[in-house]
Scaffold this active site. Structure first.
Site, PDB file in Angstrom:
ATOM      1  N   LYS A  91      15.875 131.052  54.531  1.00  0.00           N
ATOM      2  CA  LYS A  91      17.112 131.829  54.680  1.00  0.00           C
ATOM      3  C   LYS A  91      17.770 132.076  53.320  1.00  0.00           C
ATOM      4  O   LYS A  91      18.110 133.204  52.974  1.00  0.00           O
ATOM      5  CB  LYS A  91      18.086 131.120  55.649  1.00  0.00           C
ATOM      6  N   THR A  92      17.920 131.014  52.541  1.00  0.00           N
ATOM      7  CA  THR A  92      18.526 131.165  51.214  1.00  0.00           C
ATOM      8  C   THR A  92      17.666 132.065  50.332  1.00  0.00           C
ATOM      9  O   THR A  92      18.176 132.943  49.626  1.00  0.00           O
ATOM     10  CB  THR A  92      18.654 129.784  50.522  1.00  0.00           C
ATOM     11  N   ASP A 145      26.019 129.217  53.895  1.00  0.00           N
ATOM     12  CA  ASP A 145      25.135 128.369  54.691  1.00  0.00           C
ATOM     13  C   ASP A 145      25.952 127.569  55.696  1.00  0.00           C
ATOM     14  O   ASP A 145      27.143 127.322  55.476  1.00  0.00           O
ATOM     15  CB  ASP A 145      24.385 127.419  53.738  1.00  0.00           C
ATOM     16  N   THR A 203      21.683 126.903  61.588  1.00  0.00           N
ATOM     17  CA  THR A 203      20.615 126.324  62.380  1.00  0.00           C
ATOM     18  C   THR A 203      20.973 126.394  63.856  1.00  0.00           C
ATOM     19  O   THR A 203      20.147 126.132  64.704  1.00  0.00           O
ATOM     20  CB  THR A 203      20.409 124.844  62.010  1.00  0.00           C
ATOM     21  N   ARG A 254       9.474 124.725  53.151  1.00  0.00           N
ATOM     22  CA  ARG A 254      10.051 123.658  52.330  1.00  0.00           C
ATOM     23  C   ARG A 254       9.237 122.381  52.468  1.00  0.00           C
ATOM     24  O   ARG A 254       8.997 121.674  51.483  1.00  0.00           O
ATOM     25  CB  ARG A 254      11.509 123.391  52.701  1.00  0.00           C
TER      26      ARG A 254
HETATM   27  P1  ADP Z   1      16.561 127.636  54.160  1.00  0.00           P
HETATM   28  O1  ADP Z   1      17.639 128.347  53.406  1.00  0.00           O
HETATM   29  O2  ADP Z   1      16.143 128.366  55.410  1.00  0.00           O
HETATM   30  O3  ADP Z   1      16.854 126.194  54.429  1.00  0.00           O
HETATM   31  P2  ADP Z   1      15.042 128.062  51.706  1.00  0.00           P
HETATM   32  O4  ADP Z   1      15.227 129.532  51.537  1.00  0.00           O
HETATM   33  O5  ADP Z   1      15.852 127.172  50.829  1.00  0.00           O
HETATM   34  O6  ADP Z   1      15.231 127.650  53.246  1.00  0.00           O
HETATM   35  O7  ADP Z   1      13.478 127.771  51.498  1.00  0.00           O
HETATM   36  C1  ADP Z   1      12.989 126.501  51.145  1.00  0.00           C
HETATM   37  C2  ADP Z   1      11.847 126.629  50.151  1.00  0.00           C
HETATM   38  O8  ADP Z   1      10.716 127.163  50.810  1.00  0.00           O
HETATM   39  C3  ADP Z   1      12.153 127.574  48.990  1.00  0.00           C
HETATM   40  O9  ADP Z   1      12.325 126.853  47.814  1.00  0.00           O
HETATM   41  C4  ADP Z   1      10.930 128.449  48.841  1.00  0.00           C
HETATM   42  O10 ADP Z   1      10.194 128.051  47.711  1.00  0.00           O
HETATM   43  C5  ADP Z   1      10.088 128.189  50.049  1.00  0.00           C
HETATM   44  N1  ADP Z   1       9.981 129.395  50.897  1.00  0.00           N
HETATM   45  C6  ADP Z   1      10.774 129.704  51.936  1.00  0.00           C
HETATM   46  N2  ADP Z   1      10.371 130.831  52.531  1.00  0.00           N
HETATM   47  C7  ADP Z   1       9.296 131.266  51.838  1.00  0.00           C
HETATM   48  C8  ADP Z   1       8.422 132.395  51.982  1.00  0.00           C
HETATM   49  N3  ADP Z   1       8.581 133.288  52.977  1.00  0.00           N
HETATM   50  N4  ADP Z   1       7.423 132.529  51.105  1.00  0.00           N
HETATM   51  C9  ADP Z   1       7.245 131.620  50.130  1.00  0.00           C
HETATM   52  N5  ADP Z   1       8.019 130.534  49.943  1.00  0.00           N
HETATM   53  C10 ADP Z   1       9.039 130.345  50.790  1.00  0.00           C
END
Ligand code: ADP
Length: 327
Positions: A64-65, A109, A158, A217
């Site tokens: 998401k981030t 978030d 979430t 992640r």
């Molecule tokens: P969320 O915000 O949903 O908790 P993040 O965006 O922080 O998740 O993603 C966590 C990690 O996973 C990031 O550091 C990134 O390196 C990796 N990641 C997430 N989505 C992808 C994707 N579609 N392709 C490659 N790496 C990804």
């Protein structure tokens, strides 16, 4: 101890920054999300307007981030990242909003945890790019309206069910992130290995991916552990057998379940004959936080069919009994 924990947290996020894809073409998987956003980006650019407000929901670690940062990059604007629990006082969110430049993306978030009063400030900000603030108290209180620069709010959560409907309704685009397929996660592991300058065979990458609970992640975190293991043992490239051996050591099983997942399932089976059992009861009997069970552990256990939710509570399925060796 606290300092140490903070340092580790910061370290993890620094490492995570390095691994984040920056362009939409490097963002692996989530096809539906990408096609919806590609159209939104093109349309917004065509009209020279900021992107519609976007709500992303789904379990942690699915990107998401990362997607929010990519959107800002694609739109050629800045992305400010914050989390709802950090915005306790209304003036925190006011401060953030007035500092935004035209078109900027504000990533918020855990938006379901926004205090009510801050949430209400967001309503007019999102709808009319205007802040309505009350100055003074009692009879002399006046409402002042402050104009804001047009911006895009990207909310992440979430738990979509915990959002109030006035807030949810103010998002033009609402998208769910899904768990990743094995081939997509394998690509992510291979990409990360390249960035970390680690040699891993395709089967090795698949083994890490298989145990990563559909979550980038976690895939990246497991790869770092496997890389440590291989380095200490002086093994390169990382084969399937080495990846499997390393992950056994870290108690990540072939389905990707960790110690806590297995604790939750075995508590359901041993203490409640497999269920149905209520969330709070399950939390009490495992010593885990109910919210963590619901947001972090359960989604994947539901996805792989180890848990089912019924009106009377959670049930451990026959597949879970079998996986844990009870039958
Ligand atoms: P969320 O915000 O949903 O908790 P993040 O965006 O922080 O998740 O993603 C966590 C990690 O996973 C990031 O550091 C990134 O390196 C990796 N990641 C997430 N989505 C992808 C994707 N579609 N392709 C490659 N790496 C990804």
């Amino acid at each position: 101890l606290l300092l140490q924990a903070e340092a580790t947290l910061e370290e993890t996020s620094k490492q995570e920054e390095k691994l984040r894809p920056r362009r939409i073409e490097d963002y692996i998987g989530q096809k539906d999300l990408k096609s919806v956003l590609a159209i939104a980006i093109q349309a917004a650019k065509g009209r020279k307007e900021p992107l519609d407000h976007l709500l992303l929901y789904g379990p942690p670690g699915l990107g998401k981030t990362t997607m929010s940062l990519i959107l800002a990059e694609e739109m050629g604007v800045q992305c400010k990242i914050t989390t709802a629990p950090a915005l306790e006082r209304p003036r925190d969110i006011v401060g953030l909003l007035v500092a935004l430049q035209p078109g900027d993306v504000l990533f918020l978030d855990e938006i379901h945890r926004l205090p009510r009063i801050s949430e209400e400030i967001l309503y007019s900000a999102m709808e009319d790019f205007r802040l309505d603030v009350t100055v003074g108290k009692g009879n002399t209180a006046k409402t002042r309206s402050i104009p804001l620069k047009p911006f895009t709010l990207v909310g992440a959560t979430t738990r979509i069910g915990s959002l109030t409907s006035p807030l949810r309704d103010r998002f033009g685009i609402v998208q769910r992130l899904r768990f990743y397929e094995l081939d997509e996660l394998t690509l992510i592991v291979q990409r990360t290995a390249e960035i970390l300058k680690t040699d891993i065979t395709e089967e090795g990458a698949q083994e890490v991916a298989r145990r990563a609970r559909g979550t980038p992640r976690i895939a990246n975190r497991l790869l770092r552990r496997v890389r440590d293991f291989a380095q200490v043992k002086g093994i390169s490239p990382i084969s399937q057998a080495v990846a499997a051996e390393a992950l056994e050591l870290y108690e990540v099983d072939p389905c990707g379940l960790d110690w806590t997942d297995r604790l939750i399932l075995s508590a359901m089976i041993e203490n409640f004959k497999g269920g149905p059992v209520g969330l709070e009861t399950l939390a009490a009997s495992t010593g885990e936080d109910a919210q963590a069970i619901e947001d972090v552990y359960e989604p994947y256990l539901l996805q792989i069919g180890f848990i089912q939710r019924t009106s009377r509570g959670r049930i451990a399925t026959p597949a879970a009994w079998k996986h844990l060796g009870y039958v």
